[in-house]
Motif scaffolding. Structure first.
Motif, mmCIF file in Angstrom:
data_model
loop_
_atom_site.group_PDB
_atom_site.id
_atom_site.type_symbol
_atom_site.label_atom_id
_atom_site.label_comp_id
_atom_site.label_asym_id
_atom_site.label_seq_id
_atom_site.Cartn_x
_atom_site.Cartn_y
_atom_site.Cartn_z
ATOM 1 N N PRO A 173 0.829 -1.208 0.000
ATOM 2 C CA PRO A 173 0.000 0.000 0.000
ATOM 3 C C PRO A 173 0.867 1.263 0.000
ATOM 4 C CG PRO A 173 0.044 -0.977 2.181
ATOM 5 C CD PRO A 173 0.770 -1.929 1.272
ATOM 6 N N GLU A 174 0.235 2.392 -0.343
ATOM 7 C CA GLU A 174 0.961 3.666 -0.423
ATOM 8 C C GLU A 174 1.708 3.973 0.877
ATOM 9 O OE1 GLU A 174 -2.067 3.261 -1.627
ATOM 10 O OE2 GLU A 174 -2.384 4.465 -3.434
ATOM 11 N N GLY A 175 1.088 3.602 1.991
ATOM 12 C CA GLY A 175 1.695 3.938 3.272
ATOM 13 C C GLY A 175 2.715 2.914 3.753
ATOM 14 N N GLY A 176 2.991 1.907 2.940
ATOM 15 C CA GLY A 176 3.864 0.833 3.387
ATOM 16 C C GLY A 176 5.334 1.002 3.036
ATOM 17 N N ASP B 57 -1.404 1.847 7.318
ATOM 18 C CA ASP B 57 -0.654 2.126 6.087
ATOM 19 C C ASP B 57 -1.494 1.960 4.822
ATOM 20 O OD1 ASP B 57 -0.766 -0.595 6.081
ATOM 21 O OD2 ASP B 57 1.397 -0.942 6.120
ATOM 22 N N HIS B 58 -2.723 1.420 4.959
ATOM 23 C CA HIS B 58 -3.606 1.311 3.793
ATOM 24 C C HIS B 58 -4.497 2.533 3.633
ATOM 25 C CE1 HIS B 58 -2.358 -2.836 3.810
ATOM 26 N NE2 HIS B 58 -3.128 -3.135 2.795
ATOM 27 N N LEU B 60 -5.592 6.627 3.376
ATOM 28 C CA LEU B 60 -5.168 7.933 2.876
ATOM 29 C C LEU B 60 -5.966 9.004 3.612
ATOM 30 C CD1 LEU B 60 -5.172 6.850 -0.855
ATOM 31 C CD2 LEU B 60 -3.142 7.239 0.537
ATOM 32 N N LYS B 343 -5.182 7.699 -6.919
ATOM 33 C CA LYS B 343 -6.431 7.603 -6.166
ATOM 34 C C LYS B 343 -7.015 8.978 -5.909
ATOM 35 C CE LYS B 343 -5.527 3.119 -4.493
ATOM 36 N NZ LYS B 343 -4.589 2.382 -3.695
ATOM 37 N N SER B 353 -3.451 10.219 -4.053
ATOM 38 C CA SER B 353 -2.128 9.677 -4.325
ATOM 39 C C SER B 353 -1.954 9.549 -5.823
ATOM 40 C CB SER B 353 -1.925 8.333 -3.629
ATOM 41 O OG SER B 353 -2.210 7.263 -4.493
ATOM 42 N N ARG B 367 1.073 11.906 -2.281
ATOM 43 C CA ARG B 367 0.816 10.739 -1.430
ATOM 44 C C ARG B 367 0.343 11.268 -0.079
ATOM 45 N NH1 ARG B 367 4.587 6.440 0.801
ATOM 46 N NH2 ARG B 367 6.121 8.099 0.838
ATOM 47 N N LEU B 369 -0.931 10.372 3.087
ATOM 48 C CA LEU B 369 -1.116 9.189 3.914
ATOM 49 C C LEU B 369 -1.787 9.551 5.220
ATOM 50 C CD1 LEU B 369 2.454 7.686 3.461
ATOM 51 C CD2 LEU B 369 0.394 7.138 2.173
ATOM 52 N N MET B 371 -1.354 8.204 7.950
ATOM 53 C CA MET B 371 -0.402 8.137 9.057
ATOM 54 C C MET B 371 0.327 9.463 9.280
ATOM 55 S SD MET B 371 2.743 5.904 7.539
ATOM 56 C CE MET B 371 1.820 4.408 7.352
#
Ligand SMILES: [Zn+2]
Ligand SMILES: [Zn+2]
Ligand SMILES: [Zn+2]
Ligand SMILES: [Zn+2]
Lengths: 192, 579
Positions: A173-176, B57-58, B60, B343, B353, B367, B369, B371
């Motif tokens: 994933p994007e955040g990984g 982490d999945h 946004l 996305k 993203s 991106r 995120l 997080m």
């Protein structure tokens, strides 16, 4: 070699590599370490398997042929019992090994065997994997535990690969992306 | 089995929690009445919960909507198509015309899905100048994992490149496949012969095609398609009116038909109606007709001859275009193309993203995120599990855990958390958060951290960590309403848990009144202790912070914007030991 390891488990080099006294590095003159790389006990690196077949380019330039068998970038981590072997094949009737190139932030899990041609940056290889001859693994790839990557397989970036034979089972994933960074892991290895 | 990594999953707020999802999949209906009072409590064990829970982490974050975005509330847009094997980009126009498979030489083994490589069957050249000679044909596709080779299905290639187009011309066994063009030429010839109709017996001899030929699905489709096209052309009223081949809306034929449609049958042109003849159906293989096999003697004989080994597995069959039954009918699988996708937020269409379009470039232009906008939440036991000790949770034994929130924002955030006092589900554990409200400091870049840190000071002036001895006595030390540990941008609080008794024989530990006992066998992972947590964040921010350069920078310090975000999380704490 017969001496008992007097100090800590790891020998630290000028560039910050920490190499276990219990690992087996063969042909160390043909191995390049980029720095800040951890090599744990019982790791085998076969630097002696150099290319014997002259490449068409170096044949003309003569002595310029490099003898690098294994090239490793920065912040790599080779866990206990893993093995790095340059891949070899029969080409036009002659057998030769070819260099194994590994980028930065590459983690190789315990007891995994790597015979790839190229491993990019930010690659995580789990425990008990086999990376077949001449495989090419691009950046940001995760290989799950126990995967067997068949010879010559190309794995594009952001793949999660598992199975026997290995196949792409998911996407990073994007955040990984940040999870591949091995700087924190490097810090945890201390000579105590 | 003994290994358990604690986890935190976030529920995207796009999930509709207003419907009670507790009872889906539960057998007893008596629970429904009970649910009304606390239907807002999210049950992580509910069968539907899996579809709305994601690791951080999945996720946004949309800066316009100020909301978390998950794969369900973000739209995918394809940026680039590429082959995962040769890594060549495929233009989307080619994807439309040629399909979503690599048309170069990238194939997967039909037996084991490993990549196939092109190998020469001929021995390596020897003698003078051998090292400069290219490999000689014929070539085969071979699998280096299971040793399958295209020679097994009777397919060999003349050239080592463009295997896709070569394979398209060879049937299993080596016979050539007639291309669509060849078929068309043949059809035209056939039509001419039929229109002559003077010597029908000879016409059969002229035709190279067998009307009873066994066609593969592609050939059958192309035959059928051209048959119906020719039928339509013949039956078209336009051709009857002398406008052959014209299908536009302006043609008189089309116009009469459309007028007929809109004005009902009564006013339809009687002349054109009388002229339309009923359409004929396909009547042989050249027109795409394939009679279903009425006797399977051939297949049965093959089955007896080759046995189990000769048949394909379900997985192998699914990968093939036309679901063959026998290994000898398998075809190499052309590599399926992969995509790079950007996305967008589903509600405001803002980009969340966007990867660089080049295949080998791994950078992202945008991106956003989650997080980087919401705190990360981690949970771990207060007393670390010693090596050799079981990591299973003991039933009915009060155990303390440390819940840590780490703030990625440049503003301090007020956090309030709420958990049900008893976890939902059959095996209900007791949960107490000792400090449900606290403030987490702002995130400061590492460089600033070093500047702000006093020389000689170890962990920053705000840091408050417990020593090992303190942790050991944690049981007594943890006080209600007090933060356990904290740093510049993180806070830890203690959660006390009394795990339920889990086991096939034992009844639920904290049986809620009015509930009937469910004695069905334990379901998979029902022994994992999961705690639903409702997190509410409140903070004040400078609007320039998140709106970028476009917003005018306010000099007034009071002009701060209040932000609020609330969502459910699930903490996977551990597995409970069974009694
Ligand atoms: Zn969502
Ligand atoms: Zn390809
Ligand atoms: Zn195979
Ligand atoms: Zn939005």
């Amino acid at each position: 070699m017969s001496k008992k390891p007097a100090k800590g488990e790891y020998i630290e080099t000028d560039t910050g590599n920490k190499v276990s006294r219990k690992c087996q590095i063969v042909g160390s003159t043909n191995i390049i370490l980029g720095g800040k790389t951890i090599i744990q006990a019982e790791v085998i690196i076969r630097g002696d398997l150099i290319r014997t077949l002259p490449s068409s380019r170096s044949a003309s330039s003569g002595a310029a042929q490099s003898n690098v068998a294994v090239a490793i970038g920065r912040y790599c981590f080779f866990s206990t019992g893993s093995a790095l072997r340059p891949p070899g094949k029969l080409f036009q009737g002659q057998f030769s090994h070819y260099p194994l190139k590994i980028g930065d932030h590459v983690y190789v899990g315990p007891s995994s065997v790597v015979e790839a041609a190229l491993i990019g940056n930010h690659v995580h290889i789990g425990q008990g994997c086999v990376i077949g001859k001449f495989a090419i693994i691009k950046d940001f790839v995760k290989i799950l535990d126990g995967t067997i990557i068949p010879p010559n397989m190309v794995i594009p970036s952001f793949s999660i690969v598992g199975g026997r034979p290995g196949r792409v089972v998911g996407e990073i994933p994007e955040g990984g992306h940040e999870a591949f960074d091995l700087r924190e892991l490097y810090k945890t290895i201390k000579n105590s | 089995m003994d290994h358990f990594t604690p986890y935190t999953y976030f529920q995207c707020p796009c999930t509709d929690n207003s419907i009670s999802i507790r009872n889906i999949g539960h057998l007893e209906s008596t629970r429904a009445d009970h649910d009304d009072e606390d239907e807002r409590t999210f049950d992580p064990k509910a069968p539907r919960a899996n579809f709305s829970l994601y690791p951080l982490d999945h996720l946004l974050y949309c800066e316009i909507c100020h909301e978390i975005r998950c794969p369900r509330c973000a739209l995918d847009e394809i940026v680039t198509w590429y082959c995962p094997n040769c890594l060549f980009e495929v233009p989307s126009s080619t994807v439309k015309s040629e399909g979503n498979r690599c048309t170069r030489s990238c194939f997967q083994c039909p037996v084991c899905v490993a990549p196939l490589s092109v190998n020469s069957e001929a021995p390596a050249p020897t003698g003078l100048g051998a090292e400069h000679a290219g490999p000689a044909g014929p070539f085969v596709l071979s699998c280096s994992f299971c040793c399958w080779s295209s020679a097994e299905i009777g397919i060999k290639f003349e050239k080592p490149n463009s295997i896709f187009s070569q394979l398209a011309k060879i049937k299993n066994g080596g016979d050539p496949i007639l291309s669509a063009k060849q078929r068309r030429l043949d059809r035209e010839e056939r039509r001419r012969d039929f229109s002559d109709a003077s010597i029908p017996e000879d016409a059969q001899e002229v035709l190279p095609l067998d009307p009873n030929e066994q066609l593969d699905a592609e050939a059958q489709f192309s035959n059928l398609k051209s048959f119906y096209q020719s039928q339509l052309a013949d039956a078209s009223p336009a051709s009857a009116l002398g406008f052959g081949g014209e299908y536009g809306y302006g043609s008189p034929g089309a116009l009469t038909r459309i007028m007929g449609l809109y004005t009902g049958g009564g006013l339809a042109d009687k002349r054109s109606q009388s002229k339309s003849t009923p359409m004929r159906e396909a009547c042989d293989a050249t027109e795409g007709l394939q009679l279903a096999k009425t006797n399977a003697d051939e297949d049965l004989a093959k089955l007896r001859r080759e046995g189990w080994e000769g048949t394909v597995s379900k997985e192998q069959r699914c990968e093939q275009a036309h679901e063959p039954h026998f290994v000898s009918d398998l075809r190499p699988i052309a590599a399926l193309l992969r995509t790079k996708r950007s996305k967008r937020c589903k509600s405001c269409r803002h980009i969340l993203s966007k990867p660089e379009s080049k295949v080998q470039n791994t950078r992202f232009r945008i991106r956003l995120l989650a997080m980087n906008y919401i705190p990360t939440i981690t949970i771990k036991p207060l007393q670390p599990v010693l090596p050799g000790q079981s990591s299973l949770l003991s039933p009915m034994k009060p155990t303390q855990f440390v819940l840590t929130f780490k703030n990625p924002l440049y503003d301090a955030v007020n956090v309030s958390i709420a958990t049900p006092s008893q976890t939902p589900g059959r095996y209900s554990s007791k949960v107490t958060v000792l400090c449900p409200q606290f403030e987490v400091g702002a995130y400061i870049e590492d460089a600033w951290d070093d500047v702000l840190r006093e020389p000689g000071e170890k962990g920053g002036e705000k840091e408050r960590r417990r020593t090992r001895a303190e942790t050991f006595e944690g049981q007594q030390q943890a006080e209600a309403g007090k933060v356990w540990e904290s740093g510049r941008n993180w806070v830890s609080v203690v959660v006390e848990i009394v795990p339920a008794t889990v086991g096939p024989e034992s009844g639920p530990a904290f049986l809620t009144e009015g509930l009937e006992q469910d004695n069905s066998p334990m379901k998979e992972d029902e022994d994992i202790l999961e705690i639903p947590v409702f997190v509410r964040l409140e903070w004040e921010t400078d609007p320039a912070h998140d709106d970028g350069l476009g917003a005018p920078v306010s000099k007034d310090k009071e002009a701060k914007v209040k932000r609020e975000l609330a969502y459910w999380c699930v903490l996977g704490v551990g597995r409970i030991a069974q009694v």
